[in-house]
Design an enzyme around this catalytic site. Structure first.
Site, mmCIF file in Angstrom:
data_model
loop_
_atom_site.group_PDB
_atom_site.id
_atom_site.type_symbol
_atom_site.label_atom_id
_atom_site.label_comp_id
_atom_site.label_asym_id
_atom_site.label_seq_id
_atom_site.Cartn_x
_atom_site.Cartn_y
_atom_site.Cartn_z
ATOM 1 N N ARG A 112 20.054 53.956 14.311
ATOM 2 C CA ARG A 112 20.652 55.298 14.152
ATOM 3 C C ARG A 112 19.944 56.379 14.961
ATOM 4 N NH1 ARG A 112 20.842 53.432 8.880
ATOM 5 N NH2 ARG A 112 22.919 52.674 8.326
ATOM 6 N N LYS A 134 23.424 63.851 28.212
ATOM 7 C CA LYS A 134 24.656 63.059 28.095
ATOM 8 C C LYS A 134 24.297 61.615 28.405
ATOM 9 C CE LYS A 134 28.414 65.958 29.772
ATOM 10 N NZ LYS A 134 29.435 65.905 30.819
ATOM 11 N N GLU A 176 25.486 66.285 45.058
ATOM 12 C CA GLU A 176 25.308 67.007 43.786
ATOM 13 C C GLU A 176 24.386 68.220 43.965
ATOM 14 O OE1 GLU A 176 27.098 66.231 41.195
ATOM 15 O OE2 GLU A 176 27.608 64.112 41.422
ATOM 16 N N LYS A 218 21.012 72.907 36.605
ATOM 17 C CA LYS A 218 21.646 72.135 35.523
ATOM 18 C C LYS A 218 21.019 72.486 34.172
ATOM 19 C CE LYS A 218 23.497 67.875 33.910
ATOM 20 N NZ LYS A 218 23.780 66.466 34.094
ATOM 21 N N GLU A 228 29.232 71.265 26.166
ATOM 22 C CA GLU A 228 30.310 71.408 27.139
ATOM 23 C C GLU A 228 31.554 72.090 26.582
ATOM 24 O OE1 GLU A 228 30.514 68.043 29.805
ATOM 25 O OE2 GLU A 228 32.501 68.662 30.453
ATOM 26 N N ARG A 232 29.368 74.880 30.849
ATOM 27 C CA ARG A 232 28.960 73.577 31.404
ATOM 28 C C ARG A 232 30.060 72.969 32.275
ATOM 29 N NH1 ARG A 232 25.278 69.022 28.231
ATOM 30 N NH2 ARG A 232 25.132 67.555 29.920
ATOM 31 N N ASN A 236 31.392 70.685 36.854
ATOM 32 C CA ASN A 236 32.473 69.811 37.308
ATOM 33 C C ASN A 236 32.998 70.203 38.690
ATOM 34 O OD1 ASN A 236 33.763 67.539 36.390
ATOM 35 N ND2 ASN A 236 35.603 68.672 35.802
ATOM 36 N N HIS A 239 34.535 67.810 41.230
ATOM 37 C CA HIS A 239 34.710 66.513 40.584
ATOM 38 C C HIS A 239 36.164 66.165 40.250
ATOM 39 C CE1 HIS A 239 30.410 66.439 40.525
ATOM 40 N NE2 HIS A 239 30.391 65.248 39.945
ATOM 41 N N HIS A 256 30.118 57.958 44.880
ATOM 42 C CA HIS A 256 30.410 59.125 44.036
ATOM 43 C C HIS A 256 30.070 60.460 44.728
ATOM 44 C CE1 HIS A 256 30.938 61.620 40.542
ATOM 45 N NE2 HIS A 256 29.707 62.098 40.709
HETATM 46 N N1 LIG Z 1 24.420 61.627 32.139
HETATM 47 C C1 LIG Z 1 24.847 62.480 33.030
HETATM 48 O O1 LIG Z 1 24.884 63.699 32.810
HETATM 49 C C2 LIG Z 1 25.261 61.960 34.370
HETATM 50 C C3 LIG Z 1 25.499 62.863 35.431
HETATM 51 C C4 LIG Z 1 25.831 62.342 36.668
HETATM 52 C C5 LIG Z 1 25.944 60.965 36.847
HETATM 53 N N2 LIG Z 1 25.731 60.126 35.795
HETATM 54 C C6 LIG Z 1 25.847 58.682 35.943
HETATM 55 O O2 LIG Z 1 24.845 58.258 36.858
HETATM 56 C C7 LIG Z 1 25.299 57.095 37.544
HETATM 57 C C8 LIG Z 1 25.013 57.279 39.004
HETATM 58 O O3 LIG Z 1 23.642 57.483 39.150
HETATM 59 P P1 LIG Z 1 22.869 57.009 40.459
HETATM 60 O O4 LIG Z 1 23.578 57.496 41.664
HETATM 61 O O5 LIG Z 1 21.453 57.364 40.275
HETATM 62 O O6 LIG Z 1 23.167 55.444 40.437
HETATM 63 P P2 LIG Z 1 22.370 54.110 40.138
HETATM 64 O O7 LIG Z 1 21.631 54.145 38.892
HETATM 65 O O8 LIG Z 1 23.353 53.017 40.341
HETATM 66 O O9 LIG Z 1 21.363 54.047 41.381
HETATM 67 C C9 LIG Z 1 21.886 53.876 42.672
HETATM 68 C C10 LIG Z 1 21.346 52.589 43.335
HETATM 69 O O10 LIG Z 1 20.013 52.821 43.743
HETATM 70 C C11 LIG Z 1 19.153 51.821 43.204
HETATM 71 N N3 LIG Z 1 17.867 52.494 43.028
HETATM 72 C C12 LIG Z 1 17.510 53.351 42.035
HETATM 73 N N4 LIG Z 1 16.300 53.868 42.306
HETATM 74 C C13 LIG Z 1 15.878 53.332 43.465
HETATM 75 C C14 LIG Z 1 14.716 53.479 44.251
HETATM 76 N N5 LIG Z 1 13.753 54.351 43.928
HETATM 77 N N6 LIG Z 1 14.616 52.747 45.387
HETATM 78 C C15 LIG Z 1 15.606 51.904 45.758
HETATM 79 N N7 LIG Z 1 16.743 51.741 45.071
HETATM 80 C C16 LIG Z 1 16.877 52.453 43.936
HETATM 81 C C17 LIG Z 1 19.853 51.342 41.973
HETATM 82 O O11 LIG Z 1 19.456 50.045 41.608
HETATM 83 C C18 LIG Z 1 21.304 51.370 42.419
HETATM 84 O O12 LIG Z 1 21.606 50.243 43.176
HETATM 85 C C19 LIG Z 1 26.763 56.941 37.230
HETATM 86 O O13 LIG Z 1 26.928 55.858 36.350
HETATM 87 C C20 LIG Z 1 27.148 58.258 36.562
HETATM 88 O O14 LIG Z 1 28.155 58.090 35.612
HETATM 89 C C21 LIG Z 1 25.386 60.608 34.568
HETATM 90 ZN ZN LIG Z 2 28.804 63.858 39.889
#
Ligand SMILES: NC(=O)c1ccc[n+]([C@@H]2O[C@H](COP(=O)([O-])OP(=O)(O)OC[C@H]3O[C@@H](n4cnc5c(N)ncnc54)[C@H](O)[C@@H]3O)[C@@H](O)[C@H]2O)c1
Ligand SMILES: [Zn+2]
Length: 355
Positions: A112, A134, A176, A218, A228, A232, A236, A239, A256
């Protein structure tokens, strides 16, 4: 909400201090570590955890959008049970947004809810995903459909961990960062213009200041509107258009952040078309996106207006039959345009990207 701690080569030094300063000492620590980040992050992480002297476990995990699933959520939670994690254990997510989203959601649900912390290892994670509480996994029906708001106890962003980040992931993070600058930071926009091009995609003092400034934007917004309900929504920006283009193209053709960059083009184009922003500001934004190495054209033939309209209508953030869209007005200022018809927005994509 705690302000993220930023630095260069700071995990070994700052992580023990952050852990010792927690209001309740954890009974144990479980770190979910992205396998790709392990090459840079595992040694400093392990040495920091050893210094603290609490029982700890490092779970290597291969992050991917398909594995950001309920199946993996269950597997990781069951590992926690077998490792003897209890209600006072601390979870740490070490990796990109996929890993911090997953670690955060496991923490939100395990017994929990247990405390967690994030050590983002991508620019996107440092500037955006690890901040704001989030957390989510994907369902077969769509991205991030199952989640919770669960704030981490701290976010530790060590820009030295970016030195192995692949080129494309830098682009995603920069998309971003530009977005945050357009929403609330004229100083960050100037920084993006003045920073040497090569330093935009390199771990060092420039990326540190870019990521930190975007994270501040942020944090400020999330503090005003944690759930949100209003402001917030500004995050977007780019997006609504971007998600439709990302889905249409598929992740291989449009990552993305690249899709967000195209979304920023479309939002800028719409703001100028509606007389809300000047063409001078639009040109400035387009140049910044270009220096960040982000795309300004859809890869291949643009999907039809009908197809884009259908994708926009599926937007998770829509209200009834219409969608609210964020439009950039001037440096550091945007406005929320409510009640837009998906078809009109799809036509705007064609106007912005068809040439
Ligand atoms: N929670 C939120 O508010 C929020 C906001 C934006 C995005 N997201 C989520 O985040 C995700 C995207 O995040 P991301 O772009 O970081 O993606 P990710 O976690 O997939 O990382 C991108 C790639 O880089 C690799 N990687 C990570 N760190 C590395 C490093 N230091 N050296 C080499 N490779 C590395 C990972 O293994 C992956 O292949 C999505 O799933 C999205 O929905 C969440
Ligand atoms: Zn985004």
């Amino acid at each position: 909400m705690q302000t993220p701690v930023f630095g260069l080569k700071v995990v070994a030094d700052k992580l023990p201090r952050l852990l010792r300063r927690l209001e309740t000492t954890p009974t144990s620590i479980v770190a979910l570590l992205d396998r790709h980040a392990a090459q840079v992050a595992e040694d400093p992480l392990r040495s920091a955890l050893k210094q603290v002297g609490l029982p700890f476990h490092i779970l290597p995990w291969t992050a991917s959008e398909t594995r950001k699933s309920t199946v993996e959520l269950e597997k990781i939670s069951r590992r926690l049970v077998r490792l003897g994690a209890d209600r006072h254990s601390l979870m740490i997510g070490v990796g990109g947004g996929i890993s911090t989203d997953m670690a955060g959601l496991v923490a939100a649900m395990y017994m929990r809810g247990i405390a967690w912390a994030a050590i983002p290892t991508t620019l996107l994670g440092m500037a955006d995903a690890a901040i704001g509480g989030k957390t989510a996994v994907n369902l077969p029906e769509g991205k991030n459909l199952l989640g919770a708001f669960h704030l981490p106890k701290f976010v530790l962003a060590d820009v030295a961990l970016l030195r192995t980040l692949p080129a494309r992931e830098w682009g995603c993070g920069l998309g971003e960062v530009v977005k945050s600058a357009m929403i609330a930071s004229p100083a960050l926009l100037r920084n993006l213009e003045q920073c040497p091009r090569v330093s935009l995609r390199r771990s060092g003092k420039h990326s540190l200041s870019l990521a930190r400034a975007a994270a501040r934007v942020k944090c400020r917004i999330v503090e005003q509107d944690p759930l949100e309900g209003g402001v917030r929504k500004l995050l977007n920006l780019g997006h609504t258009f971007g998600h439709a283009l990302e889905t249409a193209a598929g992740p291989r053709r449009l990552a993305h952040g690249e899709a967000v960059a195209l979304g920023l083009h479309c939002a800028m184009h719409m703001a100028v078309a509606e007389g809300l922003a000047s063409t001078t500001y639009a040109q400035r934004v387009f140049q910044i996106l270009d220096r960040c190495g982000l795309p300004n054209a859809y890869p291949g033939k643009l999907p039809s207006v009908a197809e884009l309209s259908r994708l926009i209508a599926r937007d998770k953030k829509k209200t009834g039959a219409t969608v609210d869209v964020i439009l950039p007005v001037r440096a550091g200022h945007c406005r929320i345009e409510v009640g837009q018809r998906p078809r009109d927005l799809a036509e705007m994509i064609h106007q912005a990207l068809a040439s």
